[in-house]
Design an enzyme around this catalytic site. Sequence first.
Site, mmCIF file in Angstrom:
data_model
loop_
_atom_site.group_PDB
_atom_site.id
_atom_site.type_symbol
_atom_site.label_atom_id
_atom_site.label_comp_id
_atom_site.label_asym_id
_atom_site.label_seq_id
_atom_site.Cartn_x
_atom_site.Cartn_y
_atom_site.Cartn_z
ATOM 1 N N ASN A 1 74.087 60.733 15.480
ATOM 2 C CA ASN A 1 75.525 60.798 15.678
ATOM 3 C C ASN A 1 76.108 59.479 16.335
ATOM 4 O O ASN A 1 77.466 59.526 16.342
ATOM 5 C CB ASN A 1 75.864 62.114 16.436
ATOM 6 C CG ASN A 1 75.167 62.201 17.735
ATOM 7 O OD1 ASN A 1 74.326 61.652 17.897
ATOM 8 N ND2 ASN A 1 75.695 63.121 18.567
ATOM 9 N N LYS B 1 61.687 54.535 16.030
ATOM 10 C CA LYS B 1 61.573 55.318 14.725
ATOM 11 C C LYS B 1 63.211 55.150 14.410
ATOM 12 O O LYS B 1 63.969 56.113 14.597
ATOM 13 C CB LYS B 1 60.962 56.512 14.974
ATOM 14 C CG LYS B 1 60.657 57.186 13.436
ATOM 15 C CD LYS B 1 61.690 57.897 12.843
ATOM 16 C CE LYS B 1 61.197 58.486 11.571
ATOM 17 N NZ LYS B 1 62.516 58.935 10.917
ATOM 18 N N ALA B 2 63.426 54.389 13.311
ATOM 19 C CA ALA B 2 64.935 54.453 12.828
ATOM 20 C C ALA B 2 65.090 55.677 12.130
ATOM 21 O O ALA B 2 64.720 56.469 11.496
ATOM 22 C CB ALA B 2 65.003 53.217 11.861
ATOM 23 N N HIS B 3 66.474 56.195 12.325
ATOM 24 C CA HIS B 3 67.116 57.413 11.782
ATOM 25 C C HIS B 3 67.265 56.987 10.262
ATOM 26 O O HIS B 3 67.962 55.878 9.961
ATOM 27 C CB HIS B 3 68.426 57.837 12.712
ATOM 28 C CG HIS B 3 68.622 59.275 12.297
ATOM 29 N ND1 HIS B 3 69.377 59.367 10.957
ATOM 30 C CD2 HIS B 3 68.348 60.324 12.845
ATOM 31 C CE1 HIS B 3 69.684 60.548 10.989
ATOM 32 N NE2 HIS B 3 69.131 61.421 12.219
ATOM 33 N N SER B 4 66.996 57.909 9.454
ATOM 34 C CA SER B 4 67.118 57.859 8.140
ATOM 35 C C SER B 4 68.597 57.898 7.749
ATOM 36 O O SER B 4 68.988 57.099 6.580
ATOM 37 C CB SER B 4 66.608 58.948 7.263
ATOM 38 O OG SER B 4 67.120 60.113 7.551
ATOM 39 N N GLY C 1 68.182 64.947 19.061
ATOM 40 C CA GLY C 1 68.388 65.672 17.627
ATOM 41 C C GLY C 1 68.401 67.227 17.671
ATOM 42 O O GLY C 1 68.913 67.832 18.837
ATOM 43 N N SER C 2 67.766 67.705 16.564
ATOM 44 C CA SER C 2 67.767 69.175 16.478
ATOM 45 C C SER C 2 66.666 69.854 17.393
ATOM 46 O O SER C 2 65.967 69.205 17.846
ATOM 47 C CB SER C 2 67.521 69.593 15.133
ATOM 48 O OG SER C 2 66.135 69.538 14.833
ATOM 49 N N GLU D 1 66.709 65.519 24.080
ATOM 50 C CA GLU D 1 67.980 66.157 24.167
ATOM 51 C C GLU D 1 68.010 67.126 22.781
ATOM 52 O O GLU D 1 68.030 66.570 21.642
ATOM 53 C CB GLU D 1 69.025 65.098 24.357
ATOM 54 C CG GLU D 1 70.480 65.666 24.452
ATOM 55 C CD GLU D 1 71.574 64.979 24.087
ATOM 56 O OE1 GLU D 1 72.376 65.291 23.234
ATOM 57 O OE2 GLU D 1 71.500 63.737 24.391
ATOM 58 N N CYS E 1 77.287 65.859 21.082
ATOM 59 C CA CYS E 1 76.353 66.742 21.645
ATOM 60 C C CYS E 1 77.093 67.470 22.809
ATOM 61 O O CYS E 1 76.460 68.448 23.278
ATOM 62 C CB CYS E 1 75.054 66.257 22.380
ATOM 63 S SG CYS E 1 75.325 64.573 22.950
#
Length: 526
Positions: free
Chosen positions: A160, A185-188, A240-241, A264, A301
């Site tokens: 986000n 680690k890059a977010h897709s 993330g989730s 988080e 969040c």
Amino acid sequence: MSQNNGQQFINGLRVATNAPNIESINATDYQPTGYLFSQATLEEVNQAAEAAYQAFLSYQHTTQQQRAGFLEQIAVQIEALGPKLQEVASLETGLPLARLQGETGRVTGQLRLFASLLQRGDFYGARIDTALPERKPLPRVDLRQYKIGIGPVAVFGASNFPLAFSTAGGDTVAALAAGCSVVFKAHSGHMATAELVAEAIEKAIVAAGMPSGTFNMIFGGRVGADLVKHPRIQAAGFTGSLEGGTALFSLAQNRPQPIPFFAEMSSVNPVVVLPNALKVRGEKIAQDIVTSFNMGCGQFCTKPGLILGIKSPEFDQFVTTLVQSTEQAVPQVMLNQGTLKSYQQGLAALDAEAGFEVIAKGEAVSLVSQAQAHLIQADQSMLLSGNPKLQHEIFGPVSIVIAVDDEVTLLQGIEALAGQLTATIIMDDADANKAAPLLQLFTRKAGRVLFNGFPTGVEVSDAMVHGGPFPATSDSRGTSVGTGAIERFLRPVCYQNTPQPLLPKALQDDNPLNINRLINGHFIQD
């Protein structure tokens, strides 16, 4: 469209075993953007972690001034990207350019804030207990403590905030400030955006003379678990989730050498509106709450996902205004197709659960990528029972409103809630007696308690706490926003009877760094 390489960033080089085959997707129409990336292999994960470790051996010994200059240089290089950065980020996330311009300012601002923290030197936490050779019955030895970087840190990009919680976001900056190297680690959901920022960081590494491998970045799925399990990684930061965070947390704790994992994850951020505040300004409060839970399509969040109050005619009117305001909410593009699907599934789960009722919907969507705002009313029994669906964050423009019988029921219901990032009390001066017990309760439940404001919008500062008890985070002792974030990636070391020339400068008698230190129980600079 700008050129892209699509390979991993490892030890200052671009590396790829696999051909580029992972597509960056346009958030608005779900079509490929044309940016392609290579899936990282296990060997490349190993190479990135090893590069970070070798860099850490040198980087940990850089001075606070050198690291401050490095962070400043990253800010300069990000600014040099110009509007292309926001344009690419908007393409991949659907976020408006104005929002992304502000987020860019937040990124460069927090880099410079951490540079200021390094210049102050208080992050060392220096403590000195001088020797007391004449003490009876036993003498005291000379003891000196300060904090050092924990080691290479794995950082996971958040969906986000493609800039502020991503490649050069809070976790990365805190780790670098602490003297730790990073494997990111890059977010897709925004790989092209990540590549641009990583290129800026690499330029800053060269300009500031930092070791190659101080920052590394890998692309693709299935590599996050490998990264967390790698023996060279000594801590990890994740946003993330709940499902993803708890899975990675379990891996981190079940390694042969467990490591700190700062995740988080899930928070519904309750808002309590007290009776006198409703009487004075109930309509305005309702309008502002709807604005808050729809901000950024509800993809914050800290979105207020639970609205609580005591039954009364004023609260009934308040709910009526919530309904009217929600019905006027315009649909917005969500970050990606997966996020929209999760939002829709979350709404469907509540719709199928007894005790929950949709009482308002926003304007109808006109694009397949848009989300429609929802307001849901729940029975107070859902709150008192700690219903899991009530406490499960639905990421998107939705909030749940509950009216309870009385103040005692309100406190009992809040007691049943799990940990939160934020908790908000909307009050008038005449509500002070009711606010006091709420504050005590929320202090136990949340990392940040607000009065007469809304939690969306997190100031990056020294005093900010962005964390909270589980499931808001996996470790409530830290924050992922503000200069306190550095503490997650530091560990204390004590030196006993160490000769002055061998001591770190932060602990030497003449205090060459001119920092505040706790000496024999007193904070002084001498």
